[in-house]
Structures are given as C-alpha cells and as structure tokens.
Write a protein that holds these residues in place. Structure first.
Motif, PDB file in Angstrom:
ATOM      1  N   ASN A  41      46.932  32.890  32.017  1.00  0.00           N
ATOM      2  CA  ASN A  41      47.865  31.888  32.521  1.00  0.00           C
ATOM      3  C   ASN A  41      47.381  30.457  32.293  1.00  0.00           C
ATOM      4  O   ASN A  41      48.171  29.518  32.415  1.00  0.00           O
ATOM      5  N   THR A  42      46.121  30.265  31.985  1.00  0.00           N
ATOM      6  CA  THR A  42      45.600  28.902  31.772  1.00  0.00           C
ATOM      7  C   THR A  42      45.749  28.421  30.338  1.00  0.00           C
ATOM      8  O   THR A  42      45.454  27.259  30.046  1.00  0.00           O
ATOM      9  N   LEU A  43      46.187  29.278  29.415  1.00  0.00           N
ATOM     10  CA  LEU A  43      46.059  28.958  27.990  1.00  0.00           C
ATOM     11  C   LEU A  43      46.805  27.691  27.581  1.00  0.00           C
ATOM     12  O   LEU A  43      46.311  26.901  26.776  1.00  0.00           O
ATOM     13  N   GLY A  44      48.015  27.467  28.117  1.00  0.00           N
ATOM     14  CA  GLY A  44      48.734  26.241  27.774  1.00  0.00           C
ATOM     15  C   GLY A  44      47.974  25.001  28.183  1.00  0.00           C
ATOM     16  O   GLY A  44      47.875  24.024  27.436  1.00  0.00           O
ATOM     17  N   ALA A  45      47.404  25.024  29.381  1.00  0.00           N
ATOM     18  CA  ALA A  45      46.634  23.877  29.860  1.00  0.00           C
ATOM     19  C   ALA A  45      45.366  23.682  29.051  1.00  0.00           C
ATOM     20  O   ALA A  45      44.964  22.546  28.752  1.00  0.00           O
ATOM     21  N   VAL A  46      44.706  24.779  28.683  1.00  0.00           N
ATOM     22  CA  VAL A  46      43.473  24.676  27.903  1.00  0.00           C
ATOM     23  C   VAL A  46      43.763  24.100  26.522  1.00  0.00           C
ATOM     24  O   VAL A  46      43.005  23.277  25.993  1.00  0.00           O
ATOM     25  N   GLY A  47      44.894  24.497  25.923  1.00  0.00           N
ATOM     26  CA  GLY A  47      45.260  23.941  24.627  1.00  0.00           C
ATOM     27  C   GLY A  47      45.468  22.439  24.681  1.00  0.00           C
ATOM     28  O   GLY A  47      45.064  21.706  23.767  1.00  0.00           O
ATOM     29  N   GLU A  48      46.081  21.940  25.754  1.00  0.00           N
ATOM     30  CA  GLU A  48      46.252  20.494  25.914  1.00  0.00           C
ATOM     31  C   GLU A  48      44.907  19.804  26.057  1.00  0.00           C
ATOM     32  O   GLU A  48      44.660  18.751  25.457  1.00  0.00           O
ATOM     33  N   ALA A  49      43.999  20.385  26.842  1.00  0.00           N
ATOM     34  CA  ALA A  49      42.667  19.802  27.004  1.00  0.00           C
ATOM     35  C   ALA A  49      41.933  19.743  25.677  1.00  0.00           C
ATOM     36  O   ALA A  49      41.243  18.763  25.370  1.00  0.00           O
ATOM     37  N   MET A  50      42.076  20.785  24.861  1.00  0.00           N
ATOM     38  CA  MET A  50      41.413  20.798  23.563  1.00  0.00           C
ATOM     39  C   MET A  50      41.959  19.705  22.659  1.00  0.00           C
ATOM     40  O   MET A  50      41.207  18.968  22.021  1.00  0.00           O
ATOM     41  N   ALA A  51      43.289  19.584  22.586  1.00  0.00           N
ATOM     42  CA  ALA A  51      43.904  18.594  21.708  1.00  0.00           C
ATOM     43  C   ALA A  51      43.622  17.173  22.165  1.00  0.00           C
ATOM     44  O   ALA A  51      43.625  16.241  21.354  1.00  0.00           O
ATOM     45  N   SER A  52      43.360  16.991  23.459  1.00  0.00           N
ATOM     46  CA  SER A  52      43.118  15.656  24.005  1.00  0.00           C
ATOM     47  C   SER A  52      41.657  15.407  24.354  1.00  0.00           C
ATOM     48  O   SER A  52      41.337  14.385  24.961  1.00  0.00           O
ATOM     49  N   ALA A  53      40.778  16.342  23.987  1.00  0.00           N
ATOM     50  CA  ALA A  53      39.332  16.184  24.187  1.00  0.00           C
ATOM     51  C   ALA A  53      38.953  15.987  25.645  1.00  0.00           C
ATOM     52  O   ALA A  53      38.067  15.210  25.972  1.00  0.00           O
ATOM     53  N   ALA A  54      39.639  16.703  26.551  1.00  0.00           N
ATOM     54  CA  ALA A  54      39.306  16.635  27.970  1.00  0.00           C
ATOM     55  C   ALA A  54      38.227  17.669  28.287  1.00  0.00           C
ATOM     56  O   ALA A  54      38.412  18.858  27.986  1.00  0.00           O
ATOM     57  N   PRO A  55      37.117  17.271  28.893  1.00  0.00           N
ATOM     58  CA  PRO A  55      36.041  18.224  29.188  1.00  0.00           C
ATOM     59  C   PRO A  55      36.382  19.106  30.381  1.00  0.00           C
ATOM     60  O   PRO A  55      36.297  18.682  31.531  1.00  0.00           O
ATOM     61  N   VAL A  56      36.792  20.315  30.117  1.00  0.00           N
ATOM     62  CA  VAL A  56      37.217  21.261  31.144  1.00  0.00           C
ATOM     63  C   VAL A  56      36.432  22.560  30.972  1.00  0.00           C
ATOM     64  O   VAL A  56      36.290  23.054  29.847  1.00  0.00           O
ATOM     65  N   LEU A  57      35.941  23.090  32.070  1.00  0.00           N
ATOM     66  CA  LEU A  57      35.267  24.381  32.059  1.00  0.00           C
ATOM     67  C   LEU A  57      36.166  25.405  32.738  1.00  0.00           C
ATOM     68  O   LEU A  57      36.507  25.264  33.916  1.00  0.00           O
ATOM     69  N   ILE A  58      36.587  26.420  31.986  1.00  0.00           N
ATOM     70  CA  ILE A  58      37.367  27.521  32.540  1.00  0.00           C
ATOM     71  C   ILE A  58      36.395  28.629  32.930  1.00  0.00           C
ATOM     72  O   ILE A  58      35.757  29.244  32.067  1.00  0.00           O
ATOM     73  N   ILE A  59      36.261  28.863  34.219  1.00  0.00           N
ATOM     74  CA  ILE A  59      35.415  29.937  34.722  1.00  0.00           C
ATOM     75  C   ILE A  59      36.327  31.115  35.063  1.00  0.00           C
ATOM     76  O   ILE A  59      37.140  31.034  35.987  1.00  0.00           O
ATOM     77  N   ALA A  60      36.205  32.183  34.294  1.00  0.00           N
ATOM     78  CA  ALA A  60      37.055  33.351  34.485  1.00  0.00           C
ATOM     79  C   ALA A  60      36.186  34.585  34.683  1.00  0.00           C
ATOM     80  O   ALA A  60      35.235  34.804  33.937  1.00  0.00           O
ATOM     81  N   THR A  61      36.506  35.360  35.683  1.00  0.00           N
ATOM     82  CA  THR A  61      35.825  36.636  35.838  1.00  0.00           C
ATOM     83  C   THR A  61      36.363  37.645  34.824  1.00  0.00           C
ATOM     84  O   THR A  61      37.420  37.444  34.220  1.00  0.00           O
TER      85      THR A  61
END
Length: 543
Positions: free
Chosen positions: A79-99
């Motif tokens: 469910n996070t993939l859309g948000a992660v793609g935006e962070a990647m394209a905009s160079a936002a430093p985000v850590l996705i911690i997923a079990t």
C-alpha cells in the motif's frame, strides 16, 4: 546486555536522530510499537499505509531529516508503493520499515500461503527506491538499519526499503552501540578554474537551481554568486524558496512563462545546480540546448541525462559554489529591473486572464503566517501554488511534481505539521482529498496544526480541461461532491465553506490559519489551469 530485536531497531533509529515515525499497526509489527515507545520515538498512527509513506515524505521535505514509515507485511507494505515512488522521484529521504513473514515459515522458492506472504517483498520496492535491505539474522538488525539510513540520507537522497521478519523482533539480541554517521569528505573538484573562466567571460550568464541545490543548503552561496555574476536565477519546482523573495537576481515566475523562458533562450552560459532538467520543467525538453552548459551535481550521469553539459563539477553544491571565484561583473541593476518588470507583467496577465487565481494567490500572500508550510496536491489550485505562489524560504513548499502522485497533499501535510516547522497549509482538490479523507481521524486525534484548503470543482478539474481542449465528450471527470464540511465535522474537525476566492475566503482563511486547531475550508470554485501545466505550455510540438 540483551534486548529484543524490536528494541534494537528502535534504539538504533533513536541514536540516528529519529524522533517521529508514521505507521499503521498489523499483526506482524506490533512489537515495534512498544519498542518505539520505550525508545522515545513517537509513532503517529494513520488510517492507511499510503498515508504513512506520504506523511514521512512531508516530514522529510519540511525538515531535511529522515522520514520514517512503519508498516506491516504484504498488503501493508504494498500500500505504500505510490508514496514511495513520489519520494524516489523527488529525492525525499524516507525509510520504509516493513515486517515480513516469520523466517521459520519461509521456504525458499515456494509461496506456502502464510498470512500476508509474498515471494519477494523487497523486490516490489526495487524500481522505486535507492536500495533495499532485508535482515537475514536478528543480530544484524542494528547494523543493517544504520546502513539503510545512511543510504537514504546520502546525496542524492531518496527512499530505502528495510524489511525484517517478524520473529526477529521478539528474539533476544546483544545490544550494540550504533556506529556514528559516516560523511565522505569533500575532495578536490577538477575543472573548477575552467568553470570560473567560462562564467567570467559570459555575456548573459544564467543560473538554473534545482532540488539538489536546496537540499545542500546552497541558497546563500547561490545568491552571492548570482549577484557577482549579475545572473538571473531560475528555480525549479523542487527549489522554490531557495532565495529570499527580495533577492535582486531571483526570477519571479517559472520558466513556463514566456518572459522567463526568454532568459534561458538568451543565455550564453547556463550554470545548472542540482538538477536533471526533467520534462515538466523543460516542457518536455523543448527548451534549446544552451551554447555552454556547466553542471554541478553529486551524480555526473544524472546531470547529463537530458541536456549534455560542456563541463560537470561533481560534488556537493554548496561546497563547490563557495569555491567558485569568477570575476565580478557589472549590470546587477539592469538584471534586477528586468526581473521586476517580468514579475509585474506576469501578475497583470494573471489578473486579466484568470482573476480568481489572482485573488487566490494574493490571499495566500497576505494571510499566511510567515512560517507556514504549503503542501500542494496534483490539482489545478496546487499547480497555481507550485508555479506562482511567492515561497518565502527553503522547505516551505512541498509539491509532488517528481512522480506527480494525486492524493499527496493531505497526507503529506500531516507529516509537515508533525515536524513542527510551522502550520501546514494543504492545497488540494476534491478528487485528491478523497484518496486519504479517512485520515481526518489522524488529524483530529493528533490535533496537528493543519489547514486544508479544499477546492471543490465537482470532479477532476485538470482532466476535465484536457477533454474540453481535445473536443471530446466529458467522461469520468464529473461527479456529485459529498458534503465535505459535514465529513470533516463528523471526525471532529472544524470546517466551513465559501464560494469563490473573494472576501469571505480571505476572512475565513485568515481565521483558520491563526487557529491552534486543525480545520478544513471548502471552496466551491473552478480555476483555469496555469501556464506551468502541459496543455498550456507555450513551447509546442506537432505531437
């Protein structure tokens, strides 16, 4: 001393400076909620995993720090993939911690049907992250998360995936002190003297500053260099606010306006700082190649992928610019007067052609607090803000033009508000707001300082405009709007409505942004898209 794997992860993040995370609990990640509380990291619970990703992005853009999203296994991670793609394209430093599913139940090469199982969860994130890490043993949690954080933050920053099998979170592991963050020293920059000579000899120099310039903190150095060169400074969407509004060299509008576009067309030397010249900024690369292009970038390939530079200086933008010593030029007053004239002409055009947009922008300029952070969605009102709002300082505008993800604005504003960087003003449309309207519950529960300006035009306004321009029937773009005021109030969030951007809008927005509580202002209005949207680009091709 032994601690649980969950506590080792939380302590490592705390040592690396994490104070806030955004997350949604699931059966596999529950130990992390207890461990984060014990470590002193606040988790803001959201109502959808995509919100966790966007909120972490908004937090990162408002602060420059790491944004952390905490999600559970399988569908929660997906469910996070859309948000992660935006962070990647905009160079936002985000850590996705997923079990992930328990290591004891995993059988290599076989999907057995364990709850939330996928064959390779990390692989889902591979195209939209800088990298990924999956913990292979419980005692590797601390060192692995340190590597993940370092990768996310080092230039060019971006999102990183960190996966951990759920059974490792309860396993006892030796507590280790996390290593200190590593910083690679700035080395020599070849060709610095050549760049100085090219800039000194330029007759019409121009500086083009992108998101990398803002992230490096290079604004003051760029401002000083621009004055020395008497060079206009065009900022990309990601670099809005880089220079003070009263800086004599700041181009007042986006390059999509013909007057600012002329500055590019006339330049004999362009200094491009921290940018990759993406299609949205260059009108799909219809801007001509400059006679001489100098690029400053942490990544030489990134600098060259769209407009090949004649010279590339690889390294941190601020460090390099502070070392540039071109000859002092005359003509600063002429440049300043020309830029002021451009600003007046563009504002008058907006006032004549789209008076509602002019009133909207004027009200934002007049009533927003000095420290307000604007977070725009992919909507017509957001496009006006992204292109034409006068951004007062760095990190005071978050605009999802990296990947262009509709639904960004409201959840990202939660993260920006949680950062404590000022009241977050979310500019969204009715379509984008409905993506995450359930997180009005988060807004109410956390009492975050957010004002949502929801422009309700009864559908997807930009797509409606596209269909109208093509002369085709309107399909899929219109609907009957819900009662947004009633919706917000049902969650316990104060809300009101106005029609248009006149005096009532100005009065209510002024009251809302001075409040200590969250609120929603619904505006019934239809705006024409601005020149920085693709249907209105003035540079055209046959296709």
């Amino acid at each position: 001393m032994a601690v649980s794997g969950a506590r080792e992860l939380a302590d490592a993040l705390k040592a690396l400076g994490t104070e806030i995370a955004f997350g949604l609990p699931g059966v596999h990640n529950l130990p992390l909620w207890e461990a984060f509380a014990e470590a002193g990291i606040k988790i803001i619970g959201v109502r959808h995993e995509q919100t966790a990703g966007y909120a972490a992005d908004g937090y990162a853009r408002a602060t420059g720090k790491l944004g952390v999203a905490l999600v559970t296994t399988g569908p929660g991670a997906a469910n996070t993939l859309g948000a992660v793609g935006e962070a990647m394209a905009s160079a936002a430093p985000v850590l996705i911690i997923a079990t992930d599913i328990p290591s004891t139940l995993r059988r290599p090469g076989v999907v057995r049907g364990v709850l939330h199982e996928t064959s390779d969860q990390q692989a889902m994130f591979a195209p939209i992250t800088k990298g990924g890490f999956t913990v292979r043993a419980a005692d590797q949690i601390g060192t692995t998360v340190h590597r993940a954080v370092r990768l996310a933050l080092q230039p060019q920053s971006g999102p990183v995936y960190f996966g951990v099998p759920t059974d490792y979170l309860r396993e006892a592991v030796p507590h280790r002190r996390s290593p200190a963050p590593h910083r690679k020293p700035d080395g020599d920059v070849p060709d610095l003297a050549r760049a100085e000579a090219l800039l000194s000899d330029a007759q019409r120099p121009l500086i083009w500053a992108g998101g990398g310039a803002l992230r490096s903190g290079a604004g003051e150095a760029i401002g000083a260099l621009a004055e020395k060169l008497a060079a206009p400074v065009i900022t990309t969407f990601a670099a809005r606010g880089l220079l003070p509004l009263d800086h004599p060299c700041l181009a007042p509008n986006p390059v999509h306006t013909p007057e600012v576009g002329e500055l590019w067309d006339e330049a004999d030397v362009v200094l491009a700082i921290g940018t990759d010249f993406d299609g949205l900024m260059t009108q799909n690369w219809l801007m001509p190649q400059p006679p001489t292009l100098i690029a400053i970038n942490v990544d030489a390939d990134d600098a060259a992928k769209n407009y090949p530079p004649d010279l590339t200086l690889v390294g941190d933008a601020r460090a390099i610019i502070e070392r540039l010593l071109p000859k002092q030029r005359d003509g600063l007053d002429d440049i300043t007067l020309r830029l002021a004239g451009i600003g007046r002409r563009v504002r008058q055009r907006i006032r004549d052609e789209e008076p509602q947009a002019y009133d909207f922008l004027s009200t934002l300029d007049e009533v927003l607090p000095m420290d307000a952070v604007l977070v725009s969605d992919m909507c017509v009102a957001g496009y006006w803000v992204g292109g034409f709002h006068r951004v007062r300082a760095p990190r005071k505008l978050a605009y999802p033009m990296g990947w262009g993800t509709l639904g960004y604005g409201f959840p990202a504003s939660l993260g920006a508000a949680a950062a404590g960087a000022g009241r977050a003003i979310c500019i969204t449309g009715d379509g984008g707001f409905l993506y995450a309207c359930g997180d009005l519950a988060t807004l109410a529960q956390e009492q975050l300082p957010v004002t949502v300006v929801l422009v309700d035009d009864g559908g997807y306004g930009m797509l409606r405009y596209d269909q109208e321009q093509e002369g085709v029937p309107r399909r899929g773009v219109d609907w009957d709007s819900p009662d947004f005021v009633g919706l917000a109030r049902s969650f316990g969030v104060h809300a009101d409505r106005v029609s248009g951007f006149g005096r009532a809008f100005r009065r209510l927005l002024g009251e809302f942004v001075e409040s200590d509580e969250p609120n929603v202002l619904v505006v019934k209005a239809k705006l024409k898209p601005p020149l920085n949207t693709s249907p209105r680009w003035y540079r055209k091709t046959a296709g």
